[in-house]
Design an enzyme around this catalytic site. Structure first.
Site, mmCIF file in Angstrom:
data_model
loop_
_atom_site.group_PDB
_atom_site.id
_atom_site.type_symbol
_atom_site.label_atom_id
_atom_site.label_comp_id
_atom_site.label_asym_id
_atom_site.label_seq_id
_atom_site.Cartn_x
_atom_site.Cartn_y
_atom_site.Cartn_z
ATOM 1 N N GLU A 1 6.544 27.768 -6.981
ATOM 2 C CA GLU A 1 5.721 27.399 -8.139
ATOM 3 C C GLU A 1 4.322 27.975 -7.953
ATOM 4 O O GLU A 1 3.738 27.882 -6.872
ATOM 5 C CB GLU A 1 5.638 25.871 -8.253
ATOM 6 C CG GLU A 1 4.853 25.386 -9.450
ATOM 7 C CD GLU A 1 4.812 23.853 -9.542
ATOM 8 O OE1 GLU A 1 5.107 23.192 -8.529
ATOM 9 O OE2 GLU A 1 4.486 23.342 -10.623
ATOM 10 N N GLU B 1 14.171 19.753 -13.060
ATOM 11 C CA GLU B 1 13.431 19.111 -11.968
ATOM 12 C C GLU B 1 13.215 17.622 -12.225
ATOM 13 O O GLU B 1 12.965 17.213 -13.365
ATOM 14 C CB GLU B 1 12.073 19.821 -11.848
ATOM 15 C CG GLU B 1 11.170 19.245 -10.799
ATOM 16 C CD GLU B 1 9.799 19.912 -10.822
ATOM 17 O OE1 GLU B 1 9.634 20.973 -11.448
ATOM 18 O OE2 GLU B 1 8.887 19.339 -10.217
ATOM 19 N N ARG C 1 8.507 28.221 -16.284
ATOM 20 C CA ARG C 1 8.788 26.818 -16.588
ATOM 21 C C ARG C 1 8.390 26.552 -18.028
ATOM 22 O O ARG C 1 7.330 26.980 -18.481
ATOM 23 C CB ARG C 1 7.978 25.926 -15.645
ATOM 24 C CG ARG C 1 8.319 24.456 -15.789
ATOM 25 C CD ARG C 1 7.478 23.592 -14.875
ATOM 26 N NE ARG C 1 6.315 23.073 -15.561
ATOM 27 C CZ ARG C 1 5.678 21.943 -15.223
ATOM 28 N NH1 ARG C 1 6.101 21.239 -14.183
ATOM 29 N NH2 ARG C 1 4.629 21.533 -15.885
ATOM 30 N N ARG D 1 11.723 20.425 -3.382
ATOM 31 C CA ARG D 1 10.453 20.628 -4.074
ATOM 32 C C ARG D 1 9.228 20.289 -3.227
ATOM 33 O O ARG D 1 8.098 20.369 -3.713
ATOM 34 C CB ARG D 1 10.436 19.769 -5.341
ATOM 35 C CG ARG D 1 11.260 20.314 -6.458
ATOM 36 C CD ARG D 1 10.623 21.548 -7.056
ATOM 37 N NE ARG D 1 9.476 21.234 -7.887
ATOM 38 C CZ ARG D 1 8.371 21.955 -7.953
ATOM 39 N NH1 ARG D 1 8.214 23.026 -7.222
ATOM 40 N NH2 ARG D 1 7.379 21.597 -8.743
ATOM 41 N N TYR E 1 3.441 14.898 -20.573
ATOM 42 C CA TYR E 1 3.307 15.655 -19.325
ATOM 43 C C TYR E 1 3.547 17.154 -19.551
ATOM 44 O O TYR E 1 4.482 17.545 -20.236
ATOM 45 C CB TYR E 1 4.305 15.139 -18.271
ATOM 46 C CG TYR E 1 4.405 16.105 -17.127
ATOM 47 C CD1 TYR E 1 3.394 16.162 -16.173
ATOM 48 C CD2 TYR E 1 5.435 17.035 -17.055
ATOM 49 C CE1 TYR E 1 3.431 17.102 -15.163
ATOM 50 C CE2 TYR E 1 5.482 17.974 -16.040
ATOM 51 C CZ TYR E 1 4.471 18.001 -15.106
ATOM 52 O OH TYR E 1 4.486 18.950 -14.119
ATOM 53 N N ASP F 1 10.819 20.527 -16.144
ATOM 54 C CA ASP F 1 10.503 19.352 -15.332
ATOM 55 C C ASP F 1 10.607 18.099 -16.210
ATOM 56 O O ASP F 1 9.850 17.951 -17.169
ATOM 57 C CB ASP F 1 9.070 19.506 -14.791
ATOM 58 C CG ASP F 1 8.706 18.485 -13.727
ATOM 59 O OD1 ASP F 1 9.451 17.493 -13.579
ATOM 60 O OD2 ASP F 1 7.679 18.681 -13.043
ATOM 61 N N GLU G 1 9.009 16.618 -4.944
ATOM 62 C CA GLU G 1 7.560 16.837 -4.818
ATOM 63 C C GLU G 1 6.823 15.576 -4.375
ATOM 64 O O GLU G 1 5.729 15.662 -3.842
ATOM 65 C CB GLU G 1 6.961 17.403 -6.118
ATOM 66 C CG GLU G 1 6.942 16.422 -7.258
ATOM 67 C CD GLU G 1 6.404 17.028 -8.553
ATOM 68 O OE1 GLU G 1 6.744 18.178 -8.858
ATOM 69 O OE2 GLU G 1 5.658 16.336 -9.252
ATOM 70 N N HIS H 1 10.089 15.144 -14.983
ATOM 71 C CA HIS H 1 9.034 14.308 -14.401
ATOM 72 C C HIS H 1 9.420 12.831 -14.262
ATOM 73 O O HIS H 1 8.703 11.934 -14.728
ATOM 74 C CB HIS H 1 7.722 14.470 -15.191
ATOM 75 C CG HIS H 1 6.517 14.583 -14.305
ATOM 76 N ND1 HIS H 1 5.652 13.555 -14.104
ATOM 77 C CD2 HIS H 1 6.062 15.611 -13.550
ATOM 78 C CE1 HIS H 1 4.689 13.949 -13.269
ATOM 79 N NE2 HIS H 1 4.926 15.187 -12.913
ATOM 80 N N TRP I 1 5.736 7.951 -15.000
ATOM 81 C CA TRP I 1 5.001 9.105 -15.506
ATOM 82 C C TRP I 1 5.469 10.368 -14.804
ATOM 83 O O TRP I 1 5.675 10.383 -13.628
ATOM 84 C CB TRP I 1 3.486 8.953 -15.261
ATOM 85 C CG TRP I 1 2.750 10.110 -15.855
ATOM 86 C CD1 TRP I 1 2.463 10.323 -17.176
ATOM 87 C CD2 TRP I 1 2.266 11.272 -15.145
ATOM 88 N NE1 TRP I 1 1.816 11.521 -17.335
ATOM 89 C CE2 TRP I 1 1.689 12.125 -16.102
ATOM 90 C CE3 TRP I 1 2.258 11.650 -13.816
ATOM 91 C CZ2 TRP I 1 1.125 13.356 -15.775
ATOM 92 C CZ3 TRP I 1 1.704 12.855 -13.462
ATOM 93 C CH2 TRP I 1 1.129 13.712 -14.442
HETATM 94 O O1 KDG Z 1 -0.224 15.565 -8.751
HETATM 95 C C1 KDG Z 1 0.861 15.547 -9.600
HETATM 96 C C2 KDG Z 1 1.224 16.958 -10.027
HETATM 97 O O2 KDG Z 1 1.206 17.810 -8.932
HETATM 98 C C3 KDG Z 1 2.586 17.014 -10.660
HETATM 99 O O3 KDG Z 1 2.573 16.246 -11.815
HETATM 100 C C4 KDG Z 1 2.936 18.455 -10.977
HETATM 101 O O4 KDG Z 1 5.183 17.837 -11.459
HETATM 102 C C5 KDG Z 1 4.386 18.683 -11.151
HETATM 103 C C6 KDG Z 1 4.874 20.053 -10.928
HETATM 104 O O5 KDG Z 1 6.077 20.240 -10.998
HETATM 105 O O6 KDG Z 1 4.062 20.927 -10.650
HETATM 106 MG MG MG Z 2 7.192 18.480 -10.958
#
Ligand code: KDG
Ligand code: MG
Length: 410
Positions: A347, A244, A147, A291, A159, A218, A270, A220, A410
């Site tokens: 991951e 992602e 990644r 995810r 991030y 990602d 996720e 995010h 975020w």
């Molecule tokens: O708790 C939040 C994290 O697990 C997250 O920000 C991690 O986006 C993430 C990832 O893809 O691992």
């Molecule tokens: Mg993520």
């Protein structure tokens, strides 16, 4: 196999973890991960105050019945706190059942469908040089998929970027977003700068590392549907394994628009916690990878249902494996990933040394592939004395503000 005791153990070796330990009358123990990053104590209370009293005296072997009982008898359904608590019970019961059968858990789930699980690691850098160093470092550690997260000109903290200051030879430096302290850390965000910069990063990475290395990214949750469509399109020449969380995906229809514009594969989920969060995006084939983690999606029993549903549409697993999924949660992911047919990628963020002292683990990482190991059950044991050395410390995930002060995703 009657449940005699259930203990909720909170420990903070490198970060906070919540673990449920179930003990049966014949002396078997099982562990489940209940860690919800930045909101840990809400799950502790849910378990200690509401779930543990319901478990005592139940048949430890009745996994599906216990799942349905906890889910339906609460009346209030779904949500990350509920589903993390139920997940911990579910995984602890699977651990016990596999120990009772003297098998590694993946055998009980149907046996291994592959030799090992392709894992991706997190390379990142505030500068191009730091990013390239981090990619090389991950390749040296054996990662065959990586990644890529990069700093963006003009943004101070963003991030996914491990601090360059902690980067030195031989030291694993994983990005840890949650920070201990009284208040969450504020980060800045500018979508225009990000959209202009990221394609140049992937162009440079492809030029340096060649066409074959599987690369992931990602976003995010930060983009609108049309911005996400633009990003997917602009990254097509660099052949990503996946892109992602392009949008905040509770708006599932947003992905229709993204899909219309790009063939870059999409991974989402996720922060989802039930099969119902996936109903539309799976049925309409709007994503390519699921995810969700075992920890945040109701455990092995429920995530298996999500993945079996996804399999009908050729959608694969890409289980969440950040450091906030504990070694217990990771082990559950590895056993499930070995057993299912539609495994995609796993991951793998590495836990710190103190965490590895608290949790004794039997997984292996060889030549880019993770394996759950052949110990009975999950293959993880928790050293309660060691755990007791690290009391809970308040920690929050960061949040974002735009230049004009508006709070952003975020
Ligand atoms: O708790 C939040 C994290 O697990 C997250 O920000 C991690 O986006 C993430 C990832 O893809 O691992
Ligand atoms: Mg993520």
């Amino acid at each position: 196999m009657i449940i005699e005791q259930a203990d909720v153990i909170v420990t903070s070796p490198d970060r906070n973890f919540v673990t449920l330990k179930i003990t049966t009358d014949d002396g078997l123990t099982g562990l489940g991960d209940a860690t919800l990053n930045g909101r840990e104590l809400s799950v502790v209370s849910y378990l200690r105050d509401h779930v543990v009293p319901l478990l005592i005296g139940r048949d430890a072997g009745a996994i599906e019945d216990t799942w349905q009982f906890l889910y339906r008898s609460a009346y209030w359904r779904r949500g990350p706190v509920t589903m993390a608590a139920i997940a911990a019970v579910d995984v602890a019961l699977w651990d016990i059942k596999a120990k009772a059968a003297s098998m590694p858990l993946y055998e009980l789930l149907g046996g291994a469908s592959r030799r090992g699980l392709l894992a991706y690691g997190h390379a990142s850098g505030g500068t191009r040089e730091a990013l390239f160093d981090s990619i090389r470092d991950h390749q040296e550690q054996g990662f065959k998929a990586i990644r890529v997260q990069s700093g963006v000109p003009g943004l101070k903290s963003i991030y996914g970027i491990a601090s360059d200051a902690t980067y030195s030879e031989g030291e694993t430096h994983e990005y840890e977003p949650a920070q201990r302290g009284a208040l969450p850390h504020e980060e800045d965000w500018d979508t225009g700068s990000y959209l202009r910069h990221i394609p140049t990063v992937f162009e440079a990475v492809r030029n340096e590392f060649g066409p074959e290395l599987p690369l992931l990214h990602d976003a995010h949750h930060r983009l609108s549907p049309i911005q996400a469509a633009r990003l997917g399109k602009s990254l097509e020449p660099y052949d990503l394994f996946w892109l992602e969380d392009v949008t905040p995906a509770e708006n599932q229809e947003a992905l229709r628009l993204v899909r219309r514009h790009t063939t870059t594969p999409l991974a989402i989920g996720e922060i989802f916690n039930t099969v119902w969060d996936y109903q539309q995006i799976v049925r309409e084939q709007l994503i390519d990878y699921v995810r969700s983690s075992v920890t945040h999606t109701g455990g092995i029993s429920h995530l298996k249902k999500v993945l079996d549903y996804a399999a009908q549409y050729q959608i694969k697993s890409g289980m969440h494996g950040p450091t906030d999924v504990s070694p217990v949660g990771m082990a559950a992911a590895l056993h499930l990933g070995l057993a299912i047919h539609n495994f995609g990628i796993q991951e793998y963020m590495q836990h710190g040394a103190r965490t590895n002292e608290v949790f004794d683990q039997s997984f292996t990482f060889t030549d880019g592939l993770l394996h759950a190991g052949d110990a009975v059950g999950l293959g993880v044991e928790l050293d309660t004395d060691e755990a007791g050395r690290y009391p809970y410390e308040r920690a929050y995930l960061p949040y974002n503000r735009l230049a004009d002060g508006t709070v952003h995703d975020w």
